[in-house]
Scaffold this active site. Structure first.
Site, mmCIF file in Angstrom:
data_model
loop_
_atom_site.group_PDB
_atom_site.id
_atom_site.type_symbol
_atom_site.label_atom_id
_atom_site.label_comp_id
_atom_site.label_asym_id
_atom_site.label_seq_id
_atom_site.Cartn_x
_atom_site.Cartn_y
_atom_site.Cartn_z
ATOM 1 N N ARG A 1 30.423 -32.741 -110.815
ATOM 2 C CA ARG A 1 29.964 -33.514 -111.977
ATOM 3 C C ARG A 1 29.061 -34.698 -111.509
ATOM 4 O O ARG A 1 29.424 -35.300 -110.426
ATOM 5 C CB ARG A 1 31.147 -33.998 -112.767
ATOM 6 C CG ARG A 1 31.737 -35.138 -112.553
ATOM 7 C CD ARG A 1 32.902 -35.020 -111.362
ATOM 8 N NE ARG A 1 33.858 -33.760 -111.538
ATOM 9 C CZ ARG A 1 35.156 -33.697 -111.888
ATOM 10 N NH1 ARG A 1 35.520 -34.974 -112.504
ATOM 11 N NH2 ARG A 1 35.600 -32.614 -111.895
ATOM 12 N N PHE B 1 28.800 -37.162 -108.393
ATOM 13 C CA PHE B 1 28.489 -36.511 -107.279
ATOM 14 C C PHE B 1 29.693 -35.958 -106.589
ATOM 15 O O PHE B 1 29.830 -36.269 -105.052
ATOM 16 C CB PHE B 1 27.689 -37.275 -106.314
ATOM 17 C CG PHE B 1 26.247 -37.669 -106.782
ATOM 18 C CD1 PHE B 1 25.215 -36.655 -106.859
ATOM 19 C CD2 PHE B 1 26.031 -38.937 -107.355
ATOM 20 C CE1 PHE B 1 23.927 -37.112 -107.502
ATOM 21 C CE2 PHE B 1 24.776 -39.437 -107.801
ATOM 22 C CZ PHE B 1 23.949 -38.296 -107.848
ATOM 23 N N HIS B 2 30.543 -35.355 -107.125
ATOM 24 C CA HIS B 2 32.031 -34.724 -106.500
ATOM 25 C C HIS B 2 32.463 -33.928 -107.543
ATOM 26 O O HIS B 2 32.213 -33.807 -108.675
ATOM 27 C CB HIS B 2 32.741 -35.978 -106.183
ATOM 28 C CG HIS B 2 33.535 -36.631 -107.245
ATOM 29 N ND1 HIS B 2 32.944 -37.769 -107.951
ATOM 30 C CD2 HIS B 2 34.514 -36.268 -108.051
ATOM 31 C CE1 HIS B 2 33.792 -38.186 -108.955
ATOM 32 N NE2 HIS B 2 34.765 -37.151 -108.975
ATOM 33 N N SER B 3 33.597 -33.100 -106.834
ATOM 34 C CA SER B 3 34.306 -32.324 -107.721
ATOM 35 C C SER B 3 35.795 -32.571 -107.142
ATOM 36 O O SER B 3 36.042 -33.379 -106.232
ATOM 37 C CB SER B 3 34.191 -30.791 -107.201
ATOM 38 O OG SER B 3 35.174 -29.854 -107.656
#
Ligand code: TYD
Length: 192
Positions: free
Chosen positions: A149, A102-104
């Protein structure tokens, strides 16, 4: 192990707009070197408002040395992966049903390799998303900057090895999806 050897793009889902994204693992075999030369020009691009958007991901296949004693996959920084490896970490022991990531990253480049078991990776930009099934220690998923992602469906024996182009930097993470979308739109407009 029914999934073995079937690493690849499972689904290809254009989020919005026209066109579609299709990334192929590349027609590499055991004897060939990792796919490096065109990692920036992944097929998974989409024509939106006249501009080429790129997914910034690439599946790569590493050469394997296999004999009667087993298999060995060597990975050389800058040679097998398109950056100097500064950090390695691995994720394992992930319970069924857990979804993480849950991040980029703003700048970081990484290669994800599922060295044991299997896992699914969702990669997403404001325009498209793909779900990638990793179940082969010879396969790597390159994820460049500004790709959202999420990792899920870890098998009980899954070990997800990650090669990173930089040290751990909290400030490089973008964890708020709305903020990510905003920054990503600007990034892809300026960099494509
Ligand atoms: P996090 O990035 O949240 O994992 P994921 O995005 O895969 O769900 O990392 C989990 C924890 O590990 C968090 O406390 C930060 C820490 N961490 C490090 O200390 N060094 C690292 O290189 C990484 C990737 C995480």
């Amino acid at each position: 192990d029914p999934g073995r050897g079937t690493s690849g793009i499972e689904k290809s889902i254009p989020v919005s707009g026209k066109g579609s994204c299709q990334a192929e693992p590349g027609d590499t075999g055991d004897e060939q070197d990792a796919v490096l030369e065109d990692y920036e020009t992944i097929e998974g691009s989409e024509e939106i408002r006249g501009k080429k958007r790129k997914m910034n991901i690439q599946l790569m296949e590493f050469p394997r040395h296999m004999d009667e004693y087993g298999s060995l996959v060597p990975i050389e920084a800058s040679d097998s992966v398109p950056f100097d490896i500064k950090r390695v970490y691995y994720i394992y022991g992930v319970e069924k049903g857990v979804r993480r990531g849950f991040h980029s990253h703003a700048d970081l480049e990484q290669v994800l390799i599922c060295v044991s078991g299997h896992v699914r990776i969702l990669v997403k930009t404001p325009w498209e998303e793909q779900e990638i099934f990793l179940d082969d220690p010879q396969k790597g998923l390159y994820i460049g900057p500004m790709v959202w992602r999420e990792m899920f469906d870890f098998s009980g024996d899954a070990v997800l090895l990650v090669l990173a182009g930089d040290h751990y930097k909290v400030e490089d993470y973008i964890r708020d999806y709305n903020k990510y979308e905003q920054i990503a739109r600007q990034y892809f407009t300026e960099n494509q």
